[in-house]
Design a protein around this motif. Structure first.
Motif, mmCIF file in Angstrom:
data_model
loop_
_atom_site.group_PDB
_atom_site.id
_atom_site.type_symbol
_atom_site.label_atom_id
_atom_site.label_comp_id
_atom_site.label_asym_id
_atom_site.label_seq_id
_atom_site.Cartn_x
_atom_site.Cartn_y
_atom_site.Cartn_z
ATOM 1 N N UNK A 286 48.617 38.482 54.464
ATOM 2 C CA UNK A 286 47.479 38.161 55.327
ATOM 3 C C UNK A 286 46.367 39.186 55.119
ATOM 4 N N UNK A 287 46.751 40.451 55.079
ATOM 5 C CA UNK A 287 45.795 41.551 54.862
ATOM 6 C C UNK A 287 45.149 41.424 53.476
ATOM 7 N N UNK A 288 45.948 41.098 52.490
ATOM 8 C CA UNK A 288 45.447 40.958 51.123
ATOM 9 C C UNK A 288 44.477 39.780 51.021
ATOM 10 N N UNK A 289 44.810 38.670 51.678
ATOM 11 C CA UNK A 289 43.923 37.499 51.673
ATOM 12 C C UNK A 289 42.556 37.864 52.246
ATOM 13 N N UNK A 290 42.553 38.571 53.372
ATOM 14 C CA UNK A 290 41.291 38.971 54.011
ATOM 15 C C UNK A 290 40.488 39.890 53.098
ATOM 16 N N UNK A 291 41.181 40.831 52.458
ATOM 17 C CA UNK A 291 40.482 41.782 51.605
ATOM 18 C C UNK A 291 39.946 41.105 50.338
ATOM 19 N N UNK A 292 40.703 40.175 49.804
ATOM 20 C CA UNK A 292 40.231 39.444 48.614
ATOM 21 C C UNK A 292 39.029 38.575 48.966
ATOM 22 N N UNK B 86 36.845 39.401 51.290
ATOM 23 C CA UNK B 86 35.767 40.388 51.452
ATOM 24 C C UNK B 86 35.171 40.750 50.092
ATOM 25 N N UNK B 87 36.030 41.003 49.114
ATOM 26 C CA UNK B 87 35.574 41.385 47.778
ATOM 27 C C UNK B 87 34.852 40.204 47.121
ATOM 28 N N UNK B 88 35.378 39.017 47.334
ATOM 29 C CA UNK B 88 34.740 37.803 46.819
ATOM 30 C C UNK B 88 35.197 37.415 45.432
ATOM 31 N N UNK B 89 34.990 36.147 45.090
ATOM 32 C CA UNK B 89 35.305 35.611 43.768
ATOM 33 C C UNK B 89 36.803 35.739 43.447
ATOM 34 N N UNK B 90 37.643 35.566 44.478
ATOM 35 C CA UNK B 90 39.089 35.704 44.292
ATOM 36 C C UNK B 90 39.841 34.606 45.032
ATOM 37 N N UNK B 91 39.334 33.382 44.921
ATOM 38 C CA UNK B 91 39.878 32.256 45.686
ATOM 39 C C UNK B 91 41.353 31.978 45.424
ATOM 40 N N UNK B 92 41.782 32.129 44.169
ATOM 41 C CA UNK B 92 43.193 31.863 43.837
ATOM 42 C C UNK B 92 44.110 32.813 44.590
ATOM 43 N N UNK B 93 43.708 34.076 44.658
ATOM 44 C CA UNK B 93 44.485 35.083 45.372
ATOM 45 C C UNK B 93 44.528 34.786 46.858
ATOM 46 N N UNK B 94 43.380 34.479 47.418
ATOM 47 C CA UNK B 94 43.295 34.179 48.851
ATOM 48 C C UNK B 94 44.228 33.018 49.181
ATOM 49 N N UNK B 95 44.168 31.969 48.368
ATOM 50 C CA UNK B 95 44.983 30.778 48.583
ATOM 51 C C UNK B 95 46.477 31.092 48.468
ATOM 52 N N UNK B 96 46.859 31.826 47.434
ATOM 53 C CA UNK B 96 48.268 32.182 47.208
ATOM 54 C C UNK B 96 48.793 33.058 48.342
ATOM 55 N N UNK B 97 47.991 34.027 48.765
ATOM 56 C CA UNK B 97 48.394 34.935 49.842
ATOM 57 C C UNK B 97 48.563 34.206 51.163
ATOM 58 N N UNK B 98 47.623 33.300 51.478
ATOM 59 C CA UNK B 98 47.712 32.548 52.740
ATOM 60 C C UNK B 98 48.943 31.653 52.753
ATOM 61 N N UNK C 266 52.862 36.581 41.047
ATOM 62 C CA UNK C 266 52.208 36.372 39.745
ATOM 63 C C UNK C 266 50.689 36.354 39.889
ATOM 64 N N UNK C 267 50.205 35.697 40.931
ATOM 65 C CA UNK C 267 48.758 35.582 41.136
ATOM 66 C C UNK C 267 48.132 36.939 41.434
ATOM 67 N N UNK C 268 48.720 37.696 42.362
ATOM 68 C CA UNK C 268 48.159 39.009 42.727
ATOM 69 C C UNK C 268 48.204 39.986 41.554
ATOM 70 N N UNK C 269 49.354 40.065 40.915
ATOM 71 C CA UNK C 269 49.490 40.995 39.800
ATOM 72 C C UNK C 269 48.579 40.582 38.646
ATOM 73 N N UNK C 270 48.606 39.317 38.302
ATOM 74 C CA UNK C 270 47.781 38.807 37.203
ATOM 75 C C UNK C 270 46.299 38.981 37.452
ATOM 76 N N UNK C 271 45.866 38.694 38.677
ATOM 77 C CA UNK C 271 44.446 38.814 39.028
ATOM 78 C C UNK C 271 44.010 40.274 39.012
#
Length: 110
Positions: free
Chosen positions: A79-85, A87-99, A20-25
């Motif tokens: 893990x890859x998505x968390x790192x890329x999010x 890198x892009x920045x301003x995507x803390x919710x995604x990083x947290x959900x992915x980790x 939900x977080x990745x798709x929604x974001x």
């Protein structure tokens, strides 16, 4: 009815939350922000992450022994998505959900 372990139930919840977080974001924040947020490689990775999370949750709900494979792949993509999010920045919710999802899926794949 087969009783699912607490660990598997928690992993399903993490996967669905990450889905939900990745798709929604991607569909709101990223599309609206543009620039780095809509670079094809980044956007595809977010879509792949959402899809593998949904698939892993589904495989666990099916009680398929193959969930170990989907969970292993899910952990890797998250893990890859968390790192890329990051890198892009301003995507803390995604990083947290992915980790969180990667961590949970690694345990299920073990």
């Amino acid at each position: 009815m087969h009783h699912m372990s607490k660990e598997m139930q928690a992993c399903i919840d993490q996967c669905l939350s990450c889905y939900k977080t990745c798709l929604g974001t991607a569909m709101t924040h990223c599309l609206e922000a543009g620039g780095k947020h809509t670079e094809p490689a980044h956007f595809r990775l977010m879509m792949a992450c959402a899809e593998i999370c949904r698939t892993s949750a589904h495989f666990m709900l099916l009680d398929s022994p193959h969930h170990k494979h989907t969970c292993r792949e899910c952990a890797e993509i998250c893990e890859e998505c968390a790192k890329d999010c990051e890198r892009v920045g301003d995507m803390d919710d995604c990083v947290k959900a992915c980790r969180a999802c990667a961590e949970s899926c690694r345990r299920m794949a073990a």
